[in-house]
Scaffold this motif. Structure first.
Motif, PDB file in Angstrom:
ATOM      1  N   PRO A 425       0.815  -1.219   0.000  1.00 48.97           N
ATOM      2  CA  PRO A 425       0.000   0.000   0.000  1.00 48.97           C
ATOM      3  C   PRO A 425       0.848   1.268   0.000  1.00 48.97           C
ATOM      4  CG  PRO A 425      -0.148  -1.123   2.118  1.00 48.97           C
ATOM      5  CD  PRO A 425       0.534  -2.057   1.187  1.00 48.97           C
ATOM      6  N   ILE A 426       2.042   1.207   0.585  1.00 42.19           N
ATOM      7  CA  ILE A 426       2.934   2.370   0.590  1.00 42.19           C
ATOM      8  C   ILE A 426       3.353   2.702  -0.832  1.00 42.19           C
ATOM      9  CG2 ILE A 426       5.131   3.286   1.420  1.00 42.19           C
ATOM     10  CD1 ILE A 426       4.914   1.358   3.796  1.00 42.19           C
ATOM     11  N   THR A 430       2.711   6.105  -2.844  1.00 41.49           N
ATOM     12  CA  THR A 430       3.859   6.795  -3.431  1.00 41.49           C
ATOM     13  C   THR A 430       3.619   7.102  -4.900  1.00 41.49           C
ATOM     14  OG1 THR A 430       5.373   5.701  -1.894  1.00 41.49           O
ATOM     15  CG2 THR A 430       6.328   6.581  -3.910  1.00 41.49           C
ATOM     16  N   ALA A 431       3.044   6.144  -5.616  1.00 41.82           N
ATOM     17  CA  ALA A 431       2.766   6.341  -7.034  1.00 41.82           C
ATOM     18  C   ALA A 431       1.768   7.472  -7.257  1.00 41.82           C
ATOM     19  CB  ALA A 431       2.245   5.049  -7.650  1.00 41.82           C
ATOM     20  N   VAL A 432       0.725   7.521  -6.438  1.00 42.86           N
ATOM     21  CA  VAL A 432      -0.285   8.578  -6.575  1.00 42.86           C
ATOM     22  C   VAL A 432       0.311   9.942  -6.260  1.00 42.86           C
ATOM     23  CG1 VAL A 432      -2.381   9.491  -5.500  1.00 42.86           C
ATOM     24  CG2 VAL A 432      -2.293   7.105  -6.254  1.00 42.86           C
ATOM     25  N   ALA A 433       1.203  10.010  -5.297  1.00 40.08           N
ATOM     26  CA  ALA A 433       1.827  11.285  -4.949  1.00 40.08           C
ATOM     27  C   ALA A 433       2.733  11.799  -6.066  1.00 40.08           C
ATOM     28  CB  ALA A 433       2.640  11.143  -3.659  1.00 40.08           C
ATOM     29  N   GLY A 434       3.320  10.892  -6.852  1.00 40.11           N
ATOM     30  CA  GLY A 434       4.310  11.317  -7.836  1.00 40.11           C
ATOM     31  C   GLY A 434       3.880  11.274  -9.278  1.00 40.11           C
ATOM     32  N   VAL A 457      -1.923  -3.014  -3.247  1.00 41.83           N
ATOM     33  CA  VAL A 457      -1.332  -1.815  -3.849  1.00 41.83           C
ATOM     34  C   VAL A 457      -2.420  -0.795  -4.161  1.00 41.83           C
ATOM     35  CG1 VAL A 457       0.001  -0.936  -5.794  1.00 41.83           C
ATOM     36  CG2 VAL A 457       0.576  -3.158  -4.816  1.00 41.83           C
ATOM     37  N   LEU A 458      -3.523  -1.270  -4.726  1.00 41.88           N
ATOM     38  CA  LEU A 458      -4.637  -0.374  -5.081  1.00 41.88           C
ATOM     39  C   LEU A 458      -5.223   0.307  -3.853  1.00 41.88           C
ATOM     40  CD1 LEU A 458      -6.485  -2.460  -7.809  1.00 41.88           C
ATOM     41  CD2 LEU A 458      -5.728  -0.087  -8.069  1.00 41.88           C
TER      42      LEU A 458
END
Length: 539
Positions: A425-426, A430-434, A457-458
């Motif tokens: 999940p981290i 992280t992907a959504v933030a970047g 992950v989702l």
């Protein structure tokens, strides 16, 4: 497990024995079994005058004259395969007391030690004639991220200085220009020693190794004394093996002890890097990155980023040295990797003036590292990277983000099965933030349920989107090749596509089956299908 056995005793032409020959020196020395027994202070049953010219813990990889290391495994003891080893040419066996009991009726000489795996590396070094003063400079790089790129940078600098270097790493093993298949980040300790003997035999002057926590935990670098070791960083990864960050740190710190290295270089910061320098049992040179207040002998200064073309920077030293350098790969982390490589080479005895002359004459760091920030197209920018944990993914996304208004960042990634589940999940968050567009897919599920991994992950991605980034597009697309095609379908010429997690890897493991899958080829194919121009590189 000490080894996996085939269903029959027949070894194929391209099997373990054939691969073992690729690791071995052509003309190894011969050592009497009695000498090996004396080195270990261990008992030997008979045949003290037997000559040993090699060593392996895989009965299928035994060559004539070998000492077979019969180690205890998770399900079976290696001593059960001593007959196969003898047929292949083994002249003696190294094992533990339980193995000796199993071999009580065998006529092979048996060398008994309480912990045979713990002495495998030292024995191999003695058999192959390796030692800290044998003329082969040894560089070791550890840390969570950056080991591979730093290793390639070290070898590029050494080559520019006129040394023919070897490499033992994740992507490949090189003896000069000769490629040897790489199976693990670090091979078994007996293979490492055989490789070093082969490199010396070929006249190489240095070797650089990636040293993972697994290599340290499982004795794969035992018997090696490095001239210079380097530490990149420590972030969450491999906690399925180590349990927690403190334990992970403790394993990594083993490399910075007198029995394993002479000198160290550490990228220091306010966290793990600073602790690493303080805990070191060997002399350490500290390297600080821009913005780090930590005390350090060498500092990175005057950074000028050129986006996808890399960065310029100055490496400033303790006596007023200022080495102007260029690193061709994007991202602050690649500046760190390059600077670490430079200081490690300096600590091996190269003068600052000699290193400065290399950069004045050309670009010694211009080496492409397969699957590490590998640029495949420019409109849209299409990049494949090995980032497979939260810190590496965050750094990669920062590196590919262009100036405001230049375009969107589209990321394709997943999480590996049977590994640290807490980071899943981290990584999504992280992907959504970047990234502007997040496509969650499969990495290597191994024997885990791929849908369950994606769901974890989702969950992190959707929670981050809902709480802080409502404009982000999050999709779940599988299998992985379909996810890559979806990213290209969504991309415009000014966008950036980052396919993260697998880098150079060409096989995806699903339920015990290896499926051919190369992110670079899938991305090139998808780009070409949409009419985008791609790189002609074959890497």
């Amino acid at each position: 497990m000490s080894e996996q056995q085939p269903s029959s005793g027949v070894t194929s032409p391209d099997g373990p024995a054939s691969r073992a020959r690729a690791f071995r020196p052509v003309a190894p020395p011969a050592v009497a079994l009695a000498d090996l027994s004396a080195v270990l202070g261990a008992s030997v049953s008979r045949g003290t005058g037997v000559l040993v010219s090699g060593i392996s813990n895989d009965s299928r990889a035994i060559l004539p004259g070998d000492l077979y290391a019969a180690l205890p495994g998770a399900h079976r003891h290696g001593a059960e395969f001593a007959a196969q080893a003898r047929t292949a040419g083994a002249v003696a066996v190294l094992t533990d007391p339980e193995g000796a009991r199993l071999l009580a009726d065998d006529d092979l000489p048996v060398l008994v030690h309480r912990e045979p795996r713990a002495v495998l590396g030292d024995l191999a070094a003695r058999i192959y004639g390796n030692g800290p003063d044998d003329g082969l400079r040894r560089f070791g790089v550890t840390g969570t991220n950056g080991k591979t790129t730093t290793s390639y940078f070290i070898n590029a600098l050494l080559r520019a200085l006129g040394t023919v270097p070897g490499l033992i790493g994740t992507i490949e093993i090189l003896a000069g220009d000769e490629a040897i298949p790489s199976v693990l980040t670090t091979p078994e300790s007996s293979d490492v020693q055989a490789l070093m003997a082969r490199m010396r035999e070929h006249g190489l002057g240095a070797v650089t190794m990636e040293v993972s926590s697994h290599a340290l935990e499982f004795h794969r670098v035992d018997g090696v004394v490095f001239d210079v070791v380097g530490f990149t960083n420590l972030t969450q990864d491999h906690l399925d093996l180590h349990g927690g960050m403190e334990e992970y740190f403790t394993v990594k710190a083993q490399l910075f002890t007198p029995g394993r290295a002479r000198r160290g270089v550490v990228i220091v910061d306010g966290g793990w890097g600073g602790r690493f320098a303080q805990a070191s049992g060997i002399p350490v040179t500290r390297l600080a990155l821009p913005g780090e207040p930590a005390e350090a002998e060498w500092r990175v200064q005057d950074v000028a980023s050129h986006g996808a073309l890399g960065s310029d920077f100055v490496l400033a030293g303790p006596a007023g040295e200022r080495i102007s350098a260029h690193v061709p790969l994007p991202g602050e982390f690649n500046i760190a990797n390059a600077a670490l490589a430079m200081v490690m080479v300096l600590e091996s005895g190269v003068s600052p003036e000699g290193l400065e002359a290399l950069f004045a004459e050309g670009e010694p760091l211009s080496v492409q590292v397969p699957g590490r920030m590998q640029l495949l197209a420019t409109e849209p920018r299409a990049i494949v990277d090995f980032a497979h944990n939260p810190d590496a993914l965050e750094r990669a996304l920062e590196a590919v983000r262009g100036p405001e208004g230049e375009g969107r960042v589209i990321v394709v990634f997943g999480a590996t099965g049977e590994r640290d589940a807490g980071k899943r999940p981290i990584m999504g968050a992280t992907a959504v933030a970047g990234a502007d567009v997040v496509i969650v897919t499969d990495d290597d599920p191994h024997d885990e349920d791929a849908a369950a991994i994606r769901a974890a992950v989702l969950r992190g991605a959707e929670e981050a989107r809902d709480s802080a980034h409502p404009d982000r597009l999050v999709e779940e697309v599988f299998p992985r090749d379909a996810a890559i095609r979806r990213a290209v379908e969504l991309a415009g010429p000014r966008d950036t596509i980052l396919v993260a997690g697998r880098g150079h890897e060409v096989w995806q493991e699903v339920k015990g089956v290896n499926i051919a899958l190369d992110d670079r080829e899938e991305l090139r194919t998808a780009l070409t299908a949409r009419g985008f121009r791609v790189s002609t590189s074959n890497d």
